[in-house]
Design an enzyme around this catalytic site. Structure first.
Site, PDB file in Angstrom:
ATOM      1  CD  GLU A   1      -2.912   1.184   2.332  1.00  0.00           C
ATOM      2  OE1 GLU A   1      -2.980   0.199   3.095  1.00  0.00           O
ATOM      3  OE2 GLU A   1      -3.746   2.107   2.321  1.00  0.00           O
TER       4      GLU A   1
ATOM      5  CG  ASN B   1      -8.046   2.507   4.983  1.00  0.00           C
ATOM      6  OD1 ASN B   1      -8.817   1.610   4.645  1.00  0.00           O
ATOM      7  ND2 ASN B   1      -7.730   2.720   6.248  1.00  0.00           N
TER       8      ASN B   1
ATOM      9  CG  ASN C   1      -9.420  -1.232   1.259  1.00  0.00           C
ATOM     10  OD1 ASN C   1      -9.033  -2.383   1.459  1.00  0.00           O
ATOM     11  ND2 ASN C   1      -9.317  -0.276   2.177  1.00  0.00           N
ATOM     12  CD  GLU C   2     -10.477  -2.226   5.663  1.00  0.00           C
ATOM     13  OE1 GLU C   2     -10.423  -1.118   6.213  1.00  0.00           O
ATOM     14  OE2 GLU C   2      -9.803  -3.199   6.051  1.00  0.00           O
TER      15      GLU C   2
ATOM     16  CE1 TYR D   1      -3.743  -6.248   8.837  1.00  0.00           C
ATOM     17  CE2 TYR D   1      -5.905  -5.222   8.725  1.00  0.00           C
ATOM     18  CZ  TYR D   1      -4.672  -5.491   8.149  1.00  0.00           C
ATOM     19  OH  TYR D   1      -4.381  -5.010   6.899  1.00  0.00           O
TER      20      TYR D   1
ATOM     21  CD  GLU E   1      -6.143  -4.525   4.088  1.00  0.00           C
ATOM     22  OE1 GLU E   1      -6.022  -4.212   5.300  1.00  0.00           O
ATOM     23  OE2 GLU E   1      -6.578  -3.763   3.219  1.00  0.00           O
TER      24      GLU E   1
ATOM     25  CD  GLN F   1       0.262  -2.006   4.158  1.00  0.00           C
ATOM     26  OE1 GLN F   1       1.209  -1.392   3.715  1.00  0.00           O
ATOM     27  NE2 GLN F   1      -0.887  -1.389   4.467  1.00  0.00           N
TER      28      GLN F   1
HETATM   29  O1  AHR Z   1      -3.211  -2.504   6.152  1.00  0.00           O
HETATM   30  C1  AHR Z   1      -3.483  -1.298   6.792  1.00  0.00           C
HETATM   31  C2  AHR Z   1      -4.921  -0.839   6.602  1.00  0.00           C
HETATM   32  O2  AHR Z   1      -5.774  -1.743   7.241  1.00  0.00           O
HETATM   33  C3  AHR Z   1      -5.449  -0.801   5.187  1.00  0.00           C
HETATM   34  O3  AHR Z   1      -5.162   0.378   4.530  1.00  0.00           O
HETATM   35  C4  AHR Z   1      -6.925  -0.940   5.383  1.00  0.00           C
HETATM   36  O4  AHR Z   1      -7.551  -1.541   4.270  1.00  0.00           O
HETATM   37  C5  AHR Z   1      -7.054  -1.738   6.659  1.00  0.00           C
HETATM   38  O5  AHR Z   1      -7.962  -1.179   7.513  1.00  0.00           O
END
Ligand code: AHR
Length: 499
Positions: free
Chosen positions: A27, A72, A172-173, A244, A292, A349
Site C-alpha cells: 500500500e 484505505n 477497499n473496506e 488483524y 488483508e 503488508q
Molecule cells: O493494512 C493497513 C490498513 O488496514 C489498510 O489500509 C486498510 O484496508 C485496513 O484497515
C-alpha cells in the site's frame, strides 16, 4: 507432555492449494513503497530506483500475488497521477493516512517491479471518490494491447506490452466510516456491480473481488456481505475478508488461539455467500479472498486523524516476536484448512508497514520473525490439502473459550510424493507429541522437523540482530510401520516433511 494424534490419508483430499493463498500487499502507506521497496540513491538500488536487497527478500518470502495500491489509500487515489514523466507527477494530499503522496511510484513502475520479483499484481480500483470510468480506463491501460487512447498512452510511457492484470479488487473496506467515500451496502453494491460489468467488457478474462466487511466486529458484518453479493453475484468471483489480531495485556493464551476465531470468520463468510447463491438459485460458488490479514498491534496506533502530512512517515512498523510468528503460522494453517474456498490471501503488508520485511532508509533490510513461517509455508505448502481430524487435548482461554492446544494441517505433494504437516503447539509451558498415522501412504520412511520456538517468546529480529529469531531443525522423524511421531516444543510452530 501433551499427546495428539492424526491419521493422514491421500484418499481424503480437501482441495489443491491455490498458490495465490501466499500473497502479500503493498500500500502507499508509511514506508511500504518509499524507502521500503523503492529508494533511489540507496546503495542496493537498481537503475529503476527499487532496492535489490528488499527485492531479494521478497523473492525469498515467496509471494505469488501482491495487492496494490491500497488499502484505505486507494479510496482517494487518482491512478493517472502516477504515470508518465516523473518530474511532472503531482504531489497530493493522501487523506487516508494524512501523508504527502509524491507519485514517484505508480502503476507502471509497480507492475514492472512485481514481474521482477516473480509475482502477479492484484490491483484495487478506487470506488471511494471515483467509479466506473476511472476503473475501466485503468483496465484498458494495463490490459489492452494497443490502438486506443489508454493503451497507446501506456506504450508512449515506455511499456509496449500490456502487463495484463488478472486479479482486481472492487474498492477497499467501503463499509468503514473512516473510508474516503464510505458507502452503505446498497450504494457500494450497485457501484461495484456496474464497475465490474464495465471492467469485464474491457477484458472478460479478469477476476474480481467484491469488498466484504472491514472486519467481523463491524456492526454490519454478515448483512453487508449478503447485500453486496445479492447485487454482484453474477459479476464477481470473490468476496474479500480482512482480519488483524493482537495480544491484549498478558492474555497470551487467547492470542495464541486466534486462529480459532479466524476459522469461524472464514466459515461464516462461506455460509453467507452460499446463502445468497441458494437464494438466487445459482450453482456458481463465490470464493474467498482474505486480502488483508496479519498480526497488527492496533492499540499502539494513534489513528489517522493524529497524523501530520509526512512524506513516507514511519507508520505501524510493528516489530514481531516469536509469539507473533507462531500466530502468523497458525493463521496460515487456518487458510490452508479452508483451501476449498479461500483462494487468495494477502499478508498485510509486505515491507515496513506491519510487514515480514523491514528496511531502513540508507540502511539494511532484514527478515522479521514472522517472515520464517510464511516463507516456509509458501515454499513447502504446495499440492493438495488433505482432510484430517486431529485428536488433541484442549485448554480454556479467556477470549476463545476451550480450544485445542494443537492445530495442524497436512498436505500431499503428489509430484514429490511426500507429506508436509504444519502444526502449532499453543501451550506456553508443555511440549506436545504429535503421532502421525501415515500407513495409507505405504512407502514413506523418514522426515525433517523444522520449528520456530525459543526460550524467549518475546525475542525479535532487529537491524543489529537480524537473525536472532530463525527456524531450527529439530530431531529427524523416523517412520516405522507407517507411523511417525514428533515433539512440538511449547509455544511453537512446526513444519514436518516426510518423504
Ligand atoms: O493494512 C493497513 C490498513 O488496514 C489498510 O489500509 C486498510 O484496508 C485496513 O484497515
Amino acid at each position: 507432555m501433551h499427546h495428539a494424534s492424526v491419521a493422514i490419508d491421500p484418499a481424503l483430499p480437501l482441495a489443491p492449494v491455490d498458490p495465490r493463498l501466499y500473497g502479500s500487499f503493498v500500500e502507499h502507506m508509511g514506508r511500504c513503497v518509499y524507502t521500503g521497496i523503492y529508494e533511489p540513491g540507496h546503495s542496493s538500488a537498481a537503475p529503476d530506483g527499487f532496492r535489490t536487497d528488499v527485492a531479494d527478500l521478497v523473492r525469498e518470502l515467496g509471494v505469488p500475488v501482491i495487492r496494490y495500491p491500497g488499502g484505505n489509500f486507494v479510496s482517494g487515489y487518482t491512478w493517472e497521477d502516477g504515470i508518465g514523466p516523473r518530474s511532472q507527477r503531482p504531489r497530493r494530499l493522501d487523506l487516508a493516512w494524512r501523508s504527502i503522496e509524491t507519485n514517484q511510484v505508480g502503476v507502471d513502475e509497480f507492475l514492472d517491479w512485481t514481474a521482477q520479483v516473480g509475482s502477479q499484481a492484484m490491483m484495487a480500483v478506487n470506488l471511494g471518490t471515483r467509479g466506473v470510468d476511472a476503473a475501466r480506463n485503468l483496465v484498458e491501460y494495463t490490459n489492452h494491447p494497443a490502438g486506443t487512447y489508454w493503451s497507446d498512452l501506456r506504450r508512449a510511457n515506455g511499456y509496449p506490452d500490456p502487463p495484463s492484470v488478472r486479479l482486481w479488487c472492487l474498492g477497499n473496506e467501503m463499509d468503514g466510516p473512516w473510508q474516503i467515500g464510505h458507502k452503505t451496502a446498497y450504494e457500494y453494491a450497485r457501484l461495484a456491480a456496474e464497475t465490474a460489468k464495465a471492467m469485464r467488457r474491457v477484458d472478460p478474462s479478469i477476476e474480481l473481488a467484491a469488498a466484504g466487511s472491514s472486519h467481523q466486529r463491524m456492526p454490519t458484518f454478515g448483512a453487508w456481505e449478503a447485500e453486496v453479493l445479492e447485487h454482484t453475484y453474477d459479476v464477481v468471483d470473490y468476496i474479500s475478508l480482512h482480519s488483524y489480531y493482537e495480544q491484549f495485556g498478558d492474555d497470551r493464551d487467547s492470542f495464541l488461539a486466534r486462529a480459532a476465531d479466524f476459522d469461524r470468520f472464514i466459515e461464516s463468510v462461506v455460509a453467507t455467500a452460499d446463502h445468497v447463491g441458494a437464494k438466487l438459485g445459482r450453482t456458481k460458488k463465490i470464493n474467498l479472498s482474505m486480502d488483508e490479514w496479519n498480526v497488527w498491534y492496533q492499540q499502539r496506533f494513534p489513528g489517522e486523524d493524529n497524523l501530520d502530512w509526512g512524506e513516507a512517515p514511519r507508520l505501524i512498523e510493528d516489530t514481531y516476536s516469536v509469539t507473533d510468528a507462531v500466530v502468523v503460522g497458525n493463521l496460515l494453517i487456518s487458510l490452508l484448512k479452508h483451501a476449498d474456498r479461500v483462494k487468495i490471501g494477502c499478508l498485510a503488508q509486505l515491507v515496513n508497514v506491519i510487514a515480514p520485511i523491514r528496511s531502513e532508509p540508507g540502511g539494511p533490510a532484514w527478515r522479521q520473525a514472522s517472515f520464517h513461517p510464511f516463507a516456509l509455508t509458501s515454499r513447502y505448502g504446495r499440492g493438495t490439502v488433505l482432510r484430517t481430524a486431529v485428536t488433541a487435548p484442549t485448554h480454556e482461554t479467556a477470549a476463545q473459550g476451550d480450544v485445542p492446544i494443537l492445530d495442524m494441517v497436512a498436505l500431499h505433494d503428489e509430484e514429490g510424493g511426500g507429506v508436509t504437516v504444519f502444526a502449532v503447539n499453543r501451550d506456553q509451558r508443555q511440549p506436545a507429541t504429535l503421532d502421525l498415522d501415515l500407513r495409507a501412504f505405504g512407502a514413506l520412511t523418514a522426515g525433517e522437523h523444522t520449528a520456530i520456538a525459543d526460550e524467549d517468546p518475546d525475542a525479535v529480529n532487529t537491524a543489529d540482530r537480524p537473525d536472532r529469531v530463525r527456524p531450527h531443525r529439530l530431531d529427524d522423524v523416523k517412520v516405522t510401520d507407517g507411523r511417525a511421531s514428533a515433539v512440538l516444543p511449547p509455544l511453537s510452530w512446526s513444519m514436518i516433511r516426510v518423504m
